[in-house]
Design a protein around this motif. Structure first.
Motif, PDB file in Angstrom:
ATOM      1  N   HIS A 102      20.133  91.723  47.149  1.00 17.42           N
ATOM      2  CA  HIS A 102      20.235  90.555  48.026  1.00 17.42           C
ATOM      3  C   HIS A 102      18.924  89.767  48.026  1.00 17.42           C
ATOM      4  O   HIS A 102      18.932  88.535  47.978  1.00 17.42           O
ATOM      5  CB  HIS A 102      20.598  91.000  49.447  1.00 17.42           C
ATOM      6  N   LEU A 103      17.817  90.468  48.065  1.00 13.70           N
ATOM      7  CA  LEU A 103      16.505  89.816  48.011  1.00 13.70           C
ATOM      8  C   LEU A 103      16.345  89.024  46.715  1.00 13.70           C
ATOM      9  O   LEU A 103      15.882  87.879  46.724  1.00 13.70           O
ATOM     10  CB  LEU A 103      15.391  90.848  48.141  1.00 13.70           C
ATOM     11  N   ARG A 105      18.710  87.734  44.837  1.00 10.68           N
ATOM     12  CA  ARG A 105      19.571  86.548  44.891  1.00 10.68           C
ATOM     13  C   ARG A 105      18.960  85.468  45.784  1.00 10.68           C
ATOM     14  O   ARG A 105      19.041  84.286  45.467  1.00 10.68           O
ATOM     15  CB  ARG A 105      20.972  86.906  45.390  1.00 10.68           C
ATOM     16  N   MET A 106      18.343  85.876  46.885  1.00  8.05           N
ATOM     17  CA  MET A 106      17.693  84.904  47.765  1.00  8.05           C
ATOM     18  C   MET A 106      16.519  84.229  47.060  1.00  8.05           C
ATOM     19  O   MET A 106      16.315  83.017  47.192  1.00  8.05           O
ATOM     20  CB  MET A 106      17.224  85.581  49.056  1.00  8.05           C
ATOM     21  N   GLU A 109      17.927  81.725  44.623  1.00  7.50           N
ATOM     22  CA  GLU A 109      18.425  80.546  45.338  1.00  7.50           C
ATOM     23  C   GLU A 109      17.258  79.667  45.786  1.00  7.50           C
ATOM     24  O   GLU A 109      17.304  78.449  45.672  1.00  7.50           O
ATOM     25  CB  GLU A 109      19.256  80.987  46.548  1.00  7.50           C
ATOM     26  N   ARG A 110      16.198  80.302  46.281  1.00  3.44           N
ATOM     27  CA  ARG A 110      15.021  79.535  46.703  1.00  3.44           C
ATOM     28  C   ARG A 110      14.401  78.803  45.508  1.00  3.44           C
ATOM     29  O   ARG A 110      13.988  77.651  45.619  1.00  3.44           O
ATOM     30  CB  ARG A 110      13.997  80.459  47.340  1.00  3.44           C
TER      31      ARG A 110
END
Length: 196
Positions: A102-103, A105-106, A109-110
């Protein structure tokens, strides 16, 4: 092709790291807790692969922990403790892998949003420079056609507003033009009536 090679390489490294961690866990014996080492292969899967790979590596870590524990020959007070320890190894690996995934993917995205923001800022800077250039310069307007001269090119006011200032243009009629049009229309009708 390059991505496929990288993925294969990382898959091989993840699997090898699982075997290395299991071996180190076996060599250190049951007295030293080495279960945190099983997070390494799961973390590699989390960073480079999908959730499915995380699940598979977490299950493989739990199985490896169980096998190492069984091979150590240690006798627990209850036979279910070995299963419980292996299950906890798998659950901790899974939770860590999913959080790390999840980190990742974040962060992606950022990064994507930063690229989009940089593009928007570049476009804003370009537009601002063009507007400043137009504001500081003398705009030549044809006295007869009302066209505007920009960089040795003549364009209509509509073209100027849309191309240079990026404005959406619509057409309407001012009250003065409407009165003139109505007066001209009335005069035409009177002329045609007087001719008949």
């Amino acid at each position: 092709m390059e991505t496929l090679k990288k993925n294969r390489k990382m898959a091989l490294i993840s699997i090898l790291s699982l075997f290395v961690m299991a071996y180190i866990d076996y060599v250190t014996g049951y007295e030293l807790v080495f279960s945190a080492a099983y997070l390494i292969p799961t973390s590699l899967c989390a960073w480079y692969f999908s959730r499915r790979a995380i699940w598979l590596m977490s299950i493989a870590s739990a199985i490896a922990a169980f096998c190492v524990d069984a091979l150590s020959g240690y006798s627990y007070s209850h036979f279910m403790i070995r299963y419980w320890n292996s299950l906890m190894c798998g659950v901790i690996s899974l939770a860590t892998g999913l959080l790390l995934h999840h980190l990742k993917r974040m962060l992606e995205e950022r990064e994507r949003m930063n690229v989009e923001l940089k593009g928007a800022l570049d476009e804003l800077k370009r537009s601002t420079e063009e507007i400043r250039k137009l504001q500081s310069g003398l705009q030549v307007v044809c006295a007869w056609t009302k066209q505007i001269k920009v960089d040795d090119q003549w364009m209509t006011p509509d073209e100027f507003l849309s191309a240079r200032l990026h404005l959406k243009v619509s057409h309407g009629m001012s009250p003065e033009a409407s009165r003139e049009f109505q007066d001209e229309l009335k005069q035409r009708v009177r002329r045609e009536i007087s001719v008949v």
